[in-house]
Write an enzyme that holds these catalytic residues in place. Structure first.
Site, PDB file in Angstrom:
ATOM      1  N   GLY A  16     -36.344  31.462   2.356  1.00  0.00           N
ATOM      2  CA  GLY A  16     -36.168  32.670   3.164  1.00  0.00           C
ATOM      3  C   GLY A  16     -37.139  32.861   4.303  1.00  0.00           C
ATOM      4  N   SER A  17     -37.708  31.775   4.829  1.00  0.00           N
ATOM      5  CA  SER A  17     -38.642  31.985   5.944  1.00  0.00           C
ATOM      6  C   SER A  17     -37.899  32.476   7.194  1.00  0.00           C
ATOM      7  CB  SER A  17     -39.443  30.709   6.234  1.00  0.00           C
ATOM      8  OG  SER A  17     -38.626  29.695   6.759  1.00  0.00           O
ATOM      9  N   LYS A  69     -13.771  31.300  -4.779  1.00  0.00           N
ATOM     10  CA  LYS A  69     -14.560  31.771  -3.629  1.00  0.00           C
ATOM     11  C   LYS A  69     -13.987  33.051  -3.014  1.00  0.00           C
ATOM     12  CE  LYS A  69     -16.348  28.726  -0.904  1.00  0.00           C
ATOM     13  NZ  LYS A  69     -16.820  27.827   0.166  1.00  0.00           N
ATOM     14  N   MET A  94     -26.557  27.984   1.153  1.00  0.00           N
ATOM     15  CA  MET A  94     -26.126  26.615   0.810  1.00  0.00           C
ATOM     16  C   MET A  94     -24.692  26.578   0.303  1.00  0.00           C
ATOM     17  SD  MET A  94     -28.764  25.095   1.749  1.00  0.00           S
ATOM     18  CE  MET A  94     -28.627  23.432   1.130  1.00  0.00           C
ATOM     19  N   ARG A  95     -23.791  27.124   1.109  1.00  0.00           N
ATOM     20  CA  ARG A  95     -22.416  27.260   0.648  1.00  0.00           C
ATOM     21  C   ARG A  95     -21.517  27.321   1.885  1.00  0.00           C
ATOM     22  NH1 ARG A  95     -20.887  28.760  -4.245  1.00  0.00           N
ATOM     23  NH2 ARG A  95     -23.030  28.801  -4.926  1.00  0.00           N
ATOM     24  N   LEU A  96     -20.365  26.678   1.821  1.00  0.00           N
ATOM     25  CA  LEU A  96     -19.428  26.774   2.944  1.00  0.00           C
ATOM     26  C   LEU A  96     -18.780  28.154   2.933  1.00  0.00           C
ATOM     27  CD1 LEU A  96     -17.404  23.434   3.161  1.00  0.00           C
ATOM     28  CD2 LEU A  96     -19.049  24.346   4.796  1.00  0.00           C
ATOM     29  N   ASN A 111     -25.083  30.543  12.284  1.00  0.00           N
ATOM     30  CA  ASN A 111     -25.871  29.732  11.354  1.00  0.00           C
ATOM     31  C   ASN A 111     -26.961  29.009  12.133  1.00  0.00           C
ATOM     32  OD1 ASN A 111     -26.542  28.307   8.908  1.00  0.00           O
ATOM     33  ND2 ASN A 111     -25.443  26.523   9.705  1.00  0.00           N
ATOM     34  N   HIS A 113     -29.336  25.492  11.999  1.00  0.00           N
ATOM     35  CA  HIS A 113     -29.342  24.181  11.339  1.00  0.00           C
ATOM     36  C   HIS A 113     -30.487  23.340  11.915  1.00  0.00           C
ATOM     37  CE1 HIS A 113     -27.651  20.820   9.149  1.00  0.00           C
ATOM     38  NE2 HIS A 113     -27.893  20.076  10.209  1.00  0.00           N
TER      39      HIS A 113
HETATM   40  C1  GRF Z   1     -33.651  26.129   7.612  1.00  0.00           C
HETATM   41  O1  GRF Z   1     -34.297  24.947   7.995  1.00  0.00           O
HETATM   42  C2  GRF Z   1     -32.302  26.235   8.252  1.00  0.00           C
HETATM   43  O2  GRF Z   1     -32.211  25.551   9.444  1.00  0.00           O
HETATM   44  C3  GRF Z   1     -31.397  25.619   7.222  1.00  0.00           C
HETATM   45  O3  GRF Z   1     -31.935  25.970   6.002  1.00  0.00           O
HETATM   46  C4  GRF Z   1     -33.338  26.157   6.125  1.00  0.00           C
HETATM   47  C5  GRF Z   1     -33.666  27.465   5.499  1.00  0.00           C
HETATM   48  O4  GRF Z   1     -35.050  27.646   5.397  1.00  0.00           O
HETATM   49  N1  GRF Z   1     -30.040  26.046   7.407  1.00  0.00           N
HETATM   50  P1  GRF Z   1     -35.651  29.052   4.976  1.00  0.00           P
HETATM   51  O5  GRF Z   1     -35.063  29.397   3.609  1.00  0.00           O
HETATM   52  O6  GRF Z   1     -35.248  30.052   6.016  1.00  0.00           O
HETATM   53  O7  GRF Z   1     -37.121  28.845   4.905  1.00  0.00           O
END
Ligand code: GRF
Length: 194
Positions: A16-17, A69, A94-96, A111, A113
């Site tokens: 969750g950073s 879902k 972590m889910r579509l 999103n 990435h």
């Molecule tokens: C991040 O690197 C983001 O790009 C990816 O998942 C990671 C989540 O990191 N989708 P955090 O939980 O926000 O620290």
């Protein structure tokens, strides 16, 4: 948006950073948004504690409690609509995303990435870049569609990989960019610049 702030929801499954970076910008008044709720699909995800510490509501669900879902997404949509959420930011969810959420929030789910999409989609994008021996990678913010990290790209930033980098140091550089870039893109989006 009665107070001039756009209501957003952040979806996350892990540490969750990025959630924290967005929420802190909003709470400090630097982002014209209110983070109404964290949506989390993992009972013990550290992001939940971050939300609680910042006084942000958490909607945590267990996917295995639902048949499919569409069932949990329908419940999420009801909750988001009740909270007047206008925009969804996925941050390590972590889910579509399925068609129920996509239809309800069409063009309003983004999103982040940790690569320069379309390179290295899916899990472990930082490790994938290291293994491919590329000289640059980066961060992408994109709109979400039904694919895996495939929606229209909104913004990207490049990170150069140094010979001294390992996956950990590269991840750190990428996250530093993410924490600045994601709130900035959300701001542009709510201000209608995207
Ligand atoms: C991040 O690197 C983001 O790009 C990816 O998942 C990671 C989540 O990191 N989708 P955090 O939980 O926000 O620290």
């Amino acid at each position: 948006m009665s107070n001039g702030l756009t209501n957003i929801a952040v979806f996350a499954s892990g540490s969750g950073s990025n959630f924290e970076a967005i929420a802190e910008e909003a709470l400090a008044g630097r982002l014209p948004c209110q983070v109404k709720v964290l949506v989390c699909d993992r009972e013990h995800a550290p992001v939940k504690e971050k939300a609680q510490a910042l006084g942000i509501s958490v909607f945590c669900f267990r996917p295995r409690d639902y048949e499919q879902k569409a069932d949990f997404e329908a419940e999420i949509v009801r909750m988001l609509q009740e909270a007047d959420v206008e925009l969804i930011a996925l941050a390590g969810y972590m889910r579509l995303v399925g068609s129920t959420l996509l239809k309800a929030y069409e063009g309003r789910i983004m999103n982040i990435h940790p690569s320069l999409l379309p390179a290295f989609p899916g899990k472990d994008a930082v490790e994938q870049a290291m293994e491919a021996n590329v000289k640059v990678t980066g961060v992408t913010v994109h709109l979400v569609d039904e694919g895996m990290d495939t929606g229209p790209i909104i913004e990207q930033e490049v990170v150069r990989i140094q010979t001294t980098d390992d996956a950990q140091s590269l991840q750190k550089k990428i996250q530093q960019i993410e924490h600045r870039l994601y709130p900035a893109v959300i701001q542009q989006f709510v201000e209608g610049e995207i």
